[in-house]
Design a protein around this motif. Sequence first.
Motif, PDB file in Angstrom:
ATOM      1  N   ARG A  72     -38.106 -21.469 -64.535  1.00  0.00           N
ATOM      2  CA  ARG A  72     -38.028 -22.493 -65.582  1.00  0.00           C
ATOM      3  C   ARG A  72     -38.621 -22.013 -66.907  1.00  0.00           C
ATOM      4  N   ARG A  73     -39.392 -20.917 -66.867  1.00  0.00           N
ATOM      5  CA  ARG A  73     -40.050 -20.414 -68.068  1.00  0.00           C
ATOM      6  C   ARG A  73     -39.324 -19.217 -68.681  1.00  0.00           C
ATOM      7  N   HIS A  74     -38.287 -18.753 -68.037  1.00  0.00           N
ATOM      8  CA  HIS A  74     -37.611 -17.545 -68.520  1.00  0.00           C
ATOM      9  C   HIS A  74     -37.025 -17.736 -69.920  1.00  0.00           C
ATOM     10  N   ALA A  75     -36.474 -18.931 -70.185  1.00  0.00           N
ATOM     11  CA  ALA A  75     -35.892 -19.181 -71.501  1.00  0.00           C
ATOM     12  C   ALA A  75     -36.955 -19.105 -72.595  1.00  0.00           C
ATOM     13  N   ASN A  76     -38.166 -19.614 -72.297  1.00  0.00           N
ATOM     14  CA  ASN A  76     -39.248 -19.554 -73.282  1.00  0.00           C
ATOM     15  C   ASN A  76     -39.621 -18.108 -73.604  1.00  0.00           C
ATOM     16  N   TRP A  77     -39.702 -17.284 -72.549  1.00  0.00           N
ATOM     17  CA  TRP A  77     -40.049 -15.880 -72.772  1.00  0.00           C
ATOM     18  C   TRP A  77     -38.923 -15.155 -73.503  1.00  0.00           C
ATOM     19  N   SER A  78     -37.676 -15.483 -73.194  1.00  0.00           N
ATOM     20  CA  SER A  78     -36.556 -14.865 -73.903  1.00  0.00           C
ATOM     21  C   SER A  78     -36.633 -15.151 -75.390  1.00  0.00           C
ATOM     22  N   GLN A  79     -36.992 -16.392 -75.728  1.00  0.00           N
ATOM     23  CA  GLN A  79     -37.112 -16.763 -77.133  1.00  0.00           C
ATOM     24  C   GLN A  79     -38.215 -15.977 -77.816  1.00  0.00           C
ATOM     25  N   ALA A  80     -39.337 -15.805 -77.119  1.00  0.00           N
ATOM     26  CA  ALA A  80     -40.451 -15.053 -77.706  1.00  0.00           C
ATOM     27  C   ALA A  80     -40.079 -13.593 -77.922  1.00  0.00           C
ATOM     28  N   PHE A  81     -39.479 -12.967 -76.924  1.00  0.00           N
ATOM     29  CA  PHE A  81     -39.182 -11.543 -77.020  1.00  0.00           C
ATOM     30  C   PHE A  81     -38.005 -11.247 -77.941  1.00  0.00           C
ATOM     31  N   ALA A  82     -37.213 -12.259 -78.290  1.00  0.00           N
ATOM     32  CA  ALA A  82     -36.108 -12.045 -79.224  1.00  0.00           C
ATOM     33  C   ALA A  82     -36.597 -11.591 -80.589  1.00  0.00           C
ATOM     34  N   ALA A  83     -37.870 -11.869 -80.902  1.00  0.00           N
ATOM     35  CA  ALA A  83     -38.435 -11.484 -82.196  1.00  0.00           C
ATOM     36  C   ALA A  83     -39.104 -10.118 -82.154  1.00  0.00           C
ATOM     37  N   LEU A  84     -39.073  -9.447 -81.000  1.00  0.00           N
ATOM     38  CA  LEU A  84     -39.757  -8.161 -80.851  1.00  0.00           C
ATOM     39  C   LEU A  84     -38.760  -7.036 -80.629  1.00  0.00           C
ATOM     40  N   ASP A  85     -39.165  -5.831 -80.999  1.00  0.00           N
ATOM     41  CA  ASP A  85     -38.299  -4.664 -80.892  1.00  0.00           C
ATOM     42  C   ASP A  85     -38.376  -4.107 -79.477  1.00  0.00           C
ATOM     43  N   ILE A  86     -37.528  -4.606 -78.599  1.00  0.00           N
ATOM     44  CA  ILE A  86     -37.484  -4.136 -77.214  1.00  0.00           C
ATOM     45  C   ILE A  86     -36.051  -3.766 -76.874  1.00  0.00           C
ATOM     46  N   SER A  87     -35.911  -2.913 -75.873  1.00  0.00           N
ATOM     47  CA  SER A  87     -34.570  -2.490 -75.464  1.00  0.00           C
ATOM     48  C   SER A  87     -34.138  -3.138 -74.162  1.00  0.00           C
ATOM     49  N   GLU A  88     -35.100  -3.473 -73.296  1.00  0.00           N
ATOM     50  CA  GLU A  88     -34.760  -4.090 -72.012  1.00  0.00           C
ATOM     51  C   GLU A  88     -35.763  -5.189 -71.714  1.00  0.00           C
ATOM     52  N   LEU A  89     -35.265  -6.329 -71.237  1.00  0.00           N
ATOM     53  CA  LEU A  89     -36.114  -7.447 -70.840  1.00  0.00           C
ATOM     54  C   LEU A  89     -35.593  -7.967 -69.515  1.00  0.00           C
ATOM     55  N   LYS A 183     -43.748  -4.241 -81.190  1.00  0.00           N
ATOM     56  CA  LYS A 183     -43.687  -4.484 -82.628  1.00  0.00           C
ATOM     57  C   LYS A 183     -42.637  -5.536 -82.944  1.00  0.00           C
ATOM     58  N   HIS A 184     -42.790  -6.137 -84.118  1.00  0.00           N
ATOM     59  CA  HIS A 184     -41.792  -7.081 -84.587  1.00  0.00           C
ATOM     60  C   HIS A 184     -40.458  -6.361 -84.791  1.00  0.00           C
ATOM     61  N   LEU A 185     -39.385  -7.071 -84.505  1.00  0.00           N
ATOM     62  CA  LEU A 185     -38.054  -6.521 -84.709  1.00  0.00           C
ATOM     63  C   LEU A 185     -37.782  -6.362 -86.197  1.00  0.00           C
ATOM     64  N   GLN A 186     -37.483  -5.145 -86.612  1.00  0.00           N
ATOM     65  CA  GLN A 186     -37.156  -4.862 -88.005  1.00  0.00           C
ATOM     66  C   GLN A 186     -35.639  -4.741 -88.127  1.00  0.00           C
ATOM     67  N   LEU A 187     -35.035  -5.717 -88.745  1.00  0.00           N
ATOM     68  CA  LEU A 187     -33.582  -5.725 -88.865  1.00  0.00           C
ATOM     69  C   LEU A 187     -33.145  -4.875 -90.060  1.00  0.00           C
ATOM     70  N   LEU A 188     -32.394  -3.826 -89.794  1.00  0.00           N
ATOM     71  CA  LEU A 188     -31.868  -2.968 -90.848  1.00  0.00           C
ATOM     72  C   LEU A 188     -30.557  -3.554 -91.364  1.00  0.00           C
ATOM     73  N   PRO A 189     -30.227  -3.292 -92.616  1.00  0.00           N
ATOM     74  CA  PRO A 189     -28.975  -3.838 -93.148  1.00  0.00           C
ATOM     75  C   PRO A 189     -27.761  -3.214 -92.473  1.00  0.00           C
ATOM     76  N   LEU A 190     -26.776  -4.042 -92.196  1.00  0.00           N
ATOM     77  CA  LEU A 190     -25.543  -3.555 -91.590  1.00  0.00           C
ATOM     78  C   LEU A 190     -24.674  -2.860 -92.630  1.00  0.00           C
ATOM     79  N   PRO A 191     -23.884  -1.872 -92.206  1.00  0.00           N
ATOM     80  CA  PRO A 191     -22.862  -1.345 -93.114  1.00  0.00           C
ATOM     81  C   PRO A 191     -21.949  -2.483 -93.568  1.00  0.00           C
TER      82      PRO A 191
END
Length: 364
Positions: A72-89, A183-191
């Motif tokens: 029941r808590r997985h959605a909450n953690w997904s929301q938190a980690f969406a703001a971090l620079d990770i490759s696998e969750l 670290k926080h996810l750093q969004l680079l500009p798209l082509p």
Amino acid sequence: MKSSIITTAQAAKILGVSPRTAQLWTESGVIPNWKTPGGHRRMFEADVLAVLNRHDEIIVAPRRVLVLAPARRHANWSQAFAALDISELDFIEDPVAAAVALGATVPDVFVVEAEDLHTLPPHFLKTLRNIALLSRLQIVIATRLPAAGGAPPVDPALQFKVIQLEQDSGKMVEALVHHTHLKHLQLLPLPADLLNAPYPVGPTEAGRLRAVHRSGILDSASEEAMDNLTRIAALSLGAPIALITILSEDRQWFKAKVGLDMRDTPRSWAFCNHTVLQAGIQQFPDLGSDPRFADNPAVAGAPHFRFYAGAPITDEQGYALGSLCIIDMQPRQLDATQTEILGRLARLVTAEVNRGARPGATRR
């Protein structure tokens, strides 16, 4: 007086990175080294330890995370980690299954949710700390309530961090950044050409494209190992077409292929646009009846593709470069065994992709 002389492979073990990463660090001068008359790189152990102790951007930030928490808590953690620079969750509910997963995947960060520290399984963390493979694992315990009086239920010498479990995902993000190397996810500009692409593009697409060009795999020469793995995928899964695809800004290029003559396609044709957005197997059982693909030129016209299944192939930083996929002209569905086969073959392709430097590779 300098310390022992060691090899690149030994340096990799000390630093907790792959031999390829250690090789790149020696070639770029991150680790002071020299070449023997036979062309082999050597370095002093003290210099490697100095790199290990540096608190800068040299050591690759952790990007693989495993969370042990109620479903029941997985959605909450997904929301938190969406703001971090990770490759696998990955998520898991059972501590025993978590221990198995830790040994199989070796994540960088392990988050344990517990209503109270006393609810943690006895000796669970101590057992993990005794596994040499997990010596660099960062452990975070997220709990609502502090431990009741008396001796703490877990030994602080185990080097875990405790954060307050919050409903506000923003606060949990800040706590994770403060207590781990995440670290926080750093969004680079798209082509510019991808801003209005007719296919899905992930938030880290700019970084993914950098990884593609950094790898040197795009337009590289054929490699027997990858050709063989593609052939095995086609034969073992009964598919007329099997491909190793690499997605660039504007095209889908085939590193290896079985059953298809063309060398590449426009990227807008690529079913793999969906596969590179997440971990795991993507299956599209009936492309002709799927509104996302019904108008695709390879579906609406010859060769009339009807089935696709693919698994991402990634670089050492976790960026999806493309996929190992199979295609059929008949609607179908992979069963559990076939899905496992495709996933395992994709991991072998990933290992080949990361095995060695290619002439076109860049260090950025």
